[in-house]
Design an enzyme around this catalytic site. Structure first.
Site, short mmCIF file in Angstrom:
data_model
loop_
_atom_site.label_atom_id
_atom_site.label_comp_id
_atom_site.label_asym_id
_atom_site.label_seq_id
_atom_site.Cartn_x
_atom_site.Cartn_y
_atom_site.Cartn_z
CE LYS A 84 31.69 11.23 9.06
NZ LYS A 84 30.68 10.15 8.95
CB THR B 206 25.46 8.54 5.89
OG1 THR B 206 25.25 9.90 6.28
CG2 THR B 206 25.03 8.36 4.45
CB THR B 207 28.01 4.10 7.04
OG1 THR B 207 28.81 5.18 6.56
CG2 THR B 207 28.57 2.80 6.50
CE1 TYR C 192 14.12 18.41 -1.59
CE2 TYR C 192 12.77 19.53 0.03
CZ TYR C 192 12.96 19.12 -1.27
OH TYR C 192 12.05 19.41 -2.24
CB ILE D 138 33.51 9.25 11.78
CG1 ILE D 138 33.67 9.94 13.15
CG2 ILE D 138 32.27 8.37 11.77
CD1 ILE D 138 32.48 10.78 13.58
CE1 TYR E 176 29.37 13.62 7.80
CE2 TYR E 176 27.43 12.39 8.50
CZ TYR E 176 28.51 12.54 7.65
OH TYR E 176 28.71 11.62 6.64
NE ARG F 199 25.62 10.02 1.40
CZ ARG F 199 25.08 8.85 1.13
NH1 ARG F 199 23.78 8.72 0.95
NH2 ARG F 199 25.83 7.78 1.02
#
Length: 291
Positions: A161, A44-45, A107, A203, A133, A138
């Protein structure tokens, strides 16, 4: 398998919005010079959501080349389409990634059984160590502990994660499947309490700009030096919180730009920091003597 201070590394863009390979290589060297244990591109980052397929592969390839086996590389290859996640993961394996990071399908909002079948399909299709993850903020849904525990039975699903912010959920995974799957903190501000419960590292977002300090805190825990770990945790807390005054990675990328590490460009629909938040960020960076 994957432990310590791991960075969810930003993807720098030039003034035309193109992937800036040279800056990226410099960012990777900055991480390695400061003791980061694992590099995680295209999370994402790393703005994976706005990278084309070609760019996604290229960012991972450049990371693997630059790291040159000095530390492990865990490539972000998750998708809300299972077939796409398999394809991305296979590409990462072929390029030489040491593992893949697989964000829960966003989504779609699958059921827990749907989540299980998604990860099962990837595990069976791609023979590479896989890190689940879970980031409900998100994706719009939470992967429950019972689902993670079921998935821990797959030998190549090696870690999760956990970015649910739920210490009880992470503890349940550790209590019931800690011998089969590692837990990694997905929230910088929860790394210390999660590691106290048995997590193997983080992370990190903050490690993009303060890799040495994040590594020092994780290392203190590993040594059983809880006094130092707690001190560093509390010292870093304001910075951790500041990294989320707007949507990640806008604050951390802006911080890196202010430090002269890369350009501040982000891709739409993300935009530059709002003026009031930018001033807050600058104040915190000055407080930590980063600018």
């Amino acid at each position: 398998m994957f432990t310590g201070s791991m960075v969810a590394i930003i993807t720098p863009f030039d003034s035309q919005g193109r992937f800036d390979e040279e800056r990226y290589r410099q960012l990777i060297e900055f991480q390695l010079e400061n003791g980061t244990d694992v590099i995680v591109p295209c999370g994402t980052t790393g703005e994976s959501a706005t990278l084309s397929y070609e760019e996604h592969d290229r960012v991972i390839q450049v990371c693997i080349e630059q790291v040159n086996k000095r530390v492990p590389v865990i490539a972000g290859t998750g998708s809300n389409a299972t077939a796409e996640a398999i394809e991305l993961s296979q590409h990462a394996k072929e390029m030489g990634a040491d593992g893949v990071l697989l964000v829960s399908p966003y989504y779609n909002k699958p059921s827990q059984e749907g989540l299980y079948q998604h990860y099962k399909a990837i595990a069976e299709a791609v023979a590479i160590p896989q890190v689940l993850y879970n980031v409900p903020g998100r994706t719009g849904m939470n992967m429950e502990a019972k689902t993670t525990i079921r998935l821990a039975e797959f030998a190549n699903i090696v870690a999760i994660k956990e970015a649910s912010g739920n210490l009880t959920q992470a503890s349940e995974i550790l209590a019931q499947a800690g011998d089969k799957i590692d837990v990694l903190s997905g929230d910088d501000f929860l790394t210390l309490p999660l590691m106290a419960c048995g997590a193997k590292g983080v992370i990190s977002v903050t490690a993009n700009i303060m890799p040495k300090q994040v590594k020092a805190m994780v290392a203190a825990v590993d040594k059983g030096d809880w006094v130092t770990a707690r001190k560093l945790h509390l010292q870093l807390l304001e910075m951790h919180n500041t990294m989320f005054i707007e949507s990640n990675p806008v604050p951390v990328k802006t911080a890196a730009a202010l430090m002269g590490k890369c350009g501040e460009q982000v891709r739409l629909p993300l935009v530059a920091m709002q003026p009031a938040n930018l001033e807050k960020l600058k104040a915190v960076l000055k407080k930590y003597e980063l600018i």
